[in-house]
Write a protein that holds these residues in place. Structure first.
Motif, short mmCIF file in Angstrom:
data_model
loop_
_atom_site.label_atom_id
_atom_site.label_comp_id
_atom_site.label_asym_id
_atom_site.label_seq_id
_atom_site.Cartn_x
_atom_site.Cartn_y
_atom_site.Cartn_z
N GLY A 238 0.83 -1.20 0.00
CA GLY A 238 0.00 0.00 0.00
C GLY A 238 0.86 1.26 0.00
O GLY A 238 1.28 1.73 -1.04
N PRO A 239 1.13 1.83 1.19
CA PRO A 239 0.73 1.35 2.52
C PRO A 239 -0.74 1.57 2.83
O PRO A 239 -1.22 1.15 3.88
N TRP A 240 -1.45 2.25 1.90
CA TRP A 240 -2.85 2.60 2.16
C TRP A 240 -3.74 1.42 1.79
O TRP A 240 -4.47 1.43 0.79
N VAL B 203 13.72 -13.29 14.18
CA VAL B 203 12.56 -12.66 13.56
C VAL B 203 12.97 -12.17 12.17
O VAL B 203 13.95 -11.44 12.03
N ALA B 204 12.22 -12.58 11.16
CA ALA B 204 12.43 -12.10 9.79
C ALA B 204 11.36 -11.07 9.47
O ALA B 204 10.26 -11.10 10.01
N ILE B 205 11.69 -10.15 8.57
CA ILE B 205 10.70 -9.20 8.05
C ILE B 205 10.56 -9.46 6.55
O ILE B 205 11.54 -9.66 5.84
N MET B 206 9.30 -9.48 6.09
CA MET B 206 9.01 -9.89 4.72
C MET B 206 7.77 -9.15 4.23
O MET B 206 6.83 -8.93 4.99
N GLY B 207 7.77 -8.74 2.97
CA GLY B 207 6.58 -8.11 2.42
C GLY B 207 6.79 -7.65 1.00
O GLY B 207 7.91 -7.66 0.47
N GLY B 208 5.66 -7.25 0.37
CA GLY B 208 5.68 -6.79 -1.01
C GLY B 208 5.23 -5.35 -1.12
O GLY B 208 4.41 -4.88 -0.33
N SER B 209 5.77 -4.62 -2.10
CA SER B 209 5.43 -3.23 -2.35
C SER B 209 5.84 -2.40 -1.13
O SER B 209 7.01 -2.38 -0.78
#
Length: 641
Positions: free
Chosen positions: A398-400, A470-476
């Motif tokens: 997003g982040p929206w 702890v891993a951080i993962m995401g798209g866009s």
């Protein structure tokens, strides 16, 4: 090993491969059923008589890129779908005749993106469409004859963000961006736009206020509207007198979806989604039907299509711990029949619940979040594992936008691999009122990132997560958050997986698609204005690219070469900056993808790579990659050793 060995691995292909069926609908006249399903391995449109669903035939023959969206023509004579080329998001509109099977492109233009401006239940052979083939920044409105393909220009779109038509396909409202970061709404009469707006928003209401459509007679305009309140309400406006009536509101969350009568357009029910989605009826008959369906079905329900006479529905149900399904419901007979289960191979798989939780941010905001735990790690199903686990913080784009409660293949996949999975609606996420969105203004990589760190600390403090795994993962935006996590807080995460994430906010804003011009002012006010010295400094300060030298934890990058939103250069830049500093990075490019990986073979391949990456850095379980990467178009532009 934190997960009992007797819990079987759920194959990636069962979670991310083609479903058996999806998007099941009934035609407006009730005679036919339609859905998306594989044909020669690619998702295509299928059709069957409603009286005999087994007598099905494919209506399209896409060979590479799956069809992802379609609708019925109002006259039930055709199916309409959109398709782009290798993820470029220049969607064109196609029509398939249900009798002859003839498949034709109705908007055969290059470098053009079609939008649907208006549909009609009374002019059933027509549509209003917007086309930006004249000027890529603006969509001109055309009336489209679905039978002949003839396009007749109605109005030029220069300067306007969009238009709204009534059921007669008469343009009634034009929407234009204003200097305050909001929108002005103008009446249209005889295709002439009024000189002055009859309604307007500023930045704070821009994302939570918009027209939601007319009744069929054109007398009432519905709004989802946050003006004068925090959360968006459902409002009906009398177009003759201007009188406005609040039909529904909820202090916890914005009014989301509405359910309108297929013939009259009158809104009969609405949905509110705070922790979970709830449907509330405005019409007693619809309320009784919804109550009946809730009693018959286990899970969250959506009415996905209705016949014009409103006697037959398709009802989608999400059981969370099982694959989504679609049912056919006959309201007259009160008969509910299974249409299909989307992924029947998962019906007896060890799927896990999703826990809706409220996490306090350091400044007192409440972050609605969703937690999934491995099958045998939480025997009591109370949301706390027997011992702390490695965790993946899965950040939405997003982040929206927002994360929601429901069946989530990524949560199920990662939980099955022995990880706790946490998705957080950080400030700036939508659905929780305008104040929550505005709290994220100019906070990319700052308070928005603090919310993610606070959520990790909450999980560690409650015995859910192991602090050093702890891993951080995401798209866009989630990919940006991953890069921010590894640069702004380099010791907070054990590793990161960035999928189509921007690394340089300055170049991101320079290269957004031209048809996003109407919302550029919002981007500048919510992210930073590159046309001012202080705004440009802010964008550079919040760009992970300029802090690439701080990266000390492993990073995996996935990118589509044709992404029109987050250009390939965003991933190229961060990978090059790391390589120049001899910082290891693995960078995977898919030449036939855009903003995400639409082809299942590519999505499965990247997830296989990510699974091995997470197992190496967090210690979870891993299904062997086998030939999945070779079967995709993946190209390794950099590979950490």
């Amino acid at each position: 090993m934190t997960q009992a060995p007797e819990v079987p691995l759920i194959e990636r292909a069962k979670l991310f491969g083609n479903p058996v069926k999806s998007q099941g609908k009934i035609s407006p006249d009730g005679r036919r059923l339609s859905w998306l399903a594989p044909h020669d391995g690619v998702m295509n449109l299928w059709l069957a008589p409603a009286s005999d669903p087994a007598d099905a035939r494919p209506m399209t023959a896409e060979k590479a890129r799956p069809i992802s969206q379609y609708l019925w023509a109002a006259d039930s004579h055709a199916l309409l779908y959109v398709q782009d080329k290798e993820g470029d998001e220049n969607f064109l509109l196609y029509r398939v005749d249900v009798e002859s099977g003839a498949d034709a492109c109705l908007t055969p233009f290059e470098n053009t993106r079609v939008v649907i401006v208006g549909t009609s239940v009374t002019k059933q052979d027509r549509l209003l469409v917007g086309l930006n083939n004249r000027d890529p920044q603006w969509h001109d409105v055309y009336e489209l004859n679905l039978a002949t393909g003839e396009l007749a220009e109605i109005m030029r779109g220069d300067g306007f963000a969009g238009f709204l038509a009534d059921d007669s396909l008469t343009l009634r409202i034009a929407v234009r961006p204003n200097a305050e970061g909001g929108m002005d709404f103008f009446r249209i009469e005889a295709n002439e736009v009024a000189a002055e707006p009859f309604a307007a928003t500023t930045l704070e209401d821009a994302m939570t206020t918009q027209p939601a459509g007319f009744t069929t007679d054109g007398a009432t305009l519905y709004w989802i509207d946050s003006r004068g309140r925090n959360t968006a309400a459902l409002i009906g406006e009398d177009m003759t007198t201007g009188a406005r009536t609040v039909l529904a509101e909820d202090p916890r969350a914005d009014i989301g979806h509405v359910l309108a009568h297929p013939a009259t357009g009158v809104v009969e029910a609405y949905a509110v989604n705070y922790l979970i989605q709830e449907w509330i009826a405005l019409d007693a008959g619809i309320g009784a039907t919804l109550d009946r369906l809730k009693a018959l079905l286990k899970g969250d329900i959506e009415i996905s299509s209705r016949t014009r006479d409103d006697r037959k529905w398709t009802v989608a149900v999400d059981p969370v711990t099982g694959p989504p399904a679609v049912y056919l419901y006959d309201r007259d007979q009160d008969e509910l029949d299974l249409f299909y289960v989307s992924r029947p191979e998962l019906e007896h798989a060890p799927l896990v619940p999703m826990h809706a939780v409220e996490i306090p941010a350091r400044d007192g905001l409440t972050l609605v979040s969703y937690l999934s735990l491995p099958y045998m790690a939480d025997v009591k199903r109370g949301g706390i594992p027997d011992a702390p686990l490695p965790m993946v913080l899965l950040v939405h784009g997003g982040p929206w936008a927002r994360d929601r409660h429901g069946y989530n293949p990524y949560h199920q996949w990662l939980a099955n691999r022995a990880y706790a999975v946490l998705s957080v609606n950080f400030r700036g996420s939508t659905g929780f009122g305008k104040a929550f969105i505005s709290a994220g203004d100019l906070e990319w990589g700052a308070k928005m990132h603090d919310d993610l760190i606070d959520a990790v600390q909450w999980a560690v403090g409650r015995g859910i997560a192991q602090a050093d795994r702890v891993a951080i993962m995401g798209g866009s935006y989630g990919g940006y958050a991953t890069l921010a996590g590894l640069t702004f807080t380099p010791d907070a995460f054990a590793c990161g997986v960035d999928i189509v994430g921007p690394s340089n906010l300055e170049t991101l804003l320079q290269t957004i698609p031209p048809y996003w011009k109407p919302v550029v002012e919002q981007f500048h006010r919510r992210m930073g204005n590159p046309e001012t010295p202080e705004g440009l400094k802010l964008l550079r300060d919040r760009s992970p690219l300029h802090k690439a030298d701080r990266i000390v934890r492993p990073l995996l990058i996935g990118q589509g070469a044709n992404d029109p939103r987050v250009k390939r250069a965003e991933s190229d830049q961060i990978a090059a900056a790391m390589s120049e500093r001899n910082i290891p990075v693995t960078y995977v490019l898919f030449p036939d993808e855009g903003h995400g990986f639409a082809r299942p073979e590519n999505n499965i391949a990247f997830n296989a790579i990510a699974e091995e990456f997470l197992a190496a850095n967090l210690g979870g379980r891993c299904e062997p990659a086998g030939e999945t990467v070779a079967a995709s178009t993946a190209q390794f532009l950099a590979q950490a050793r």
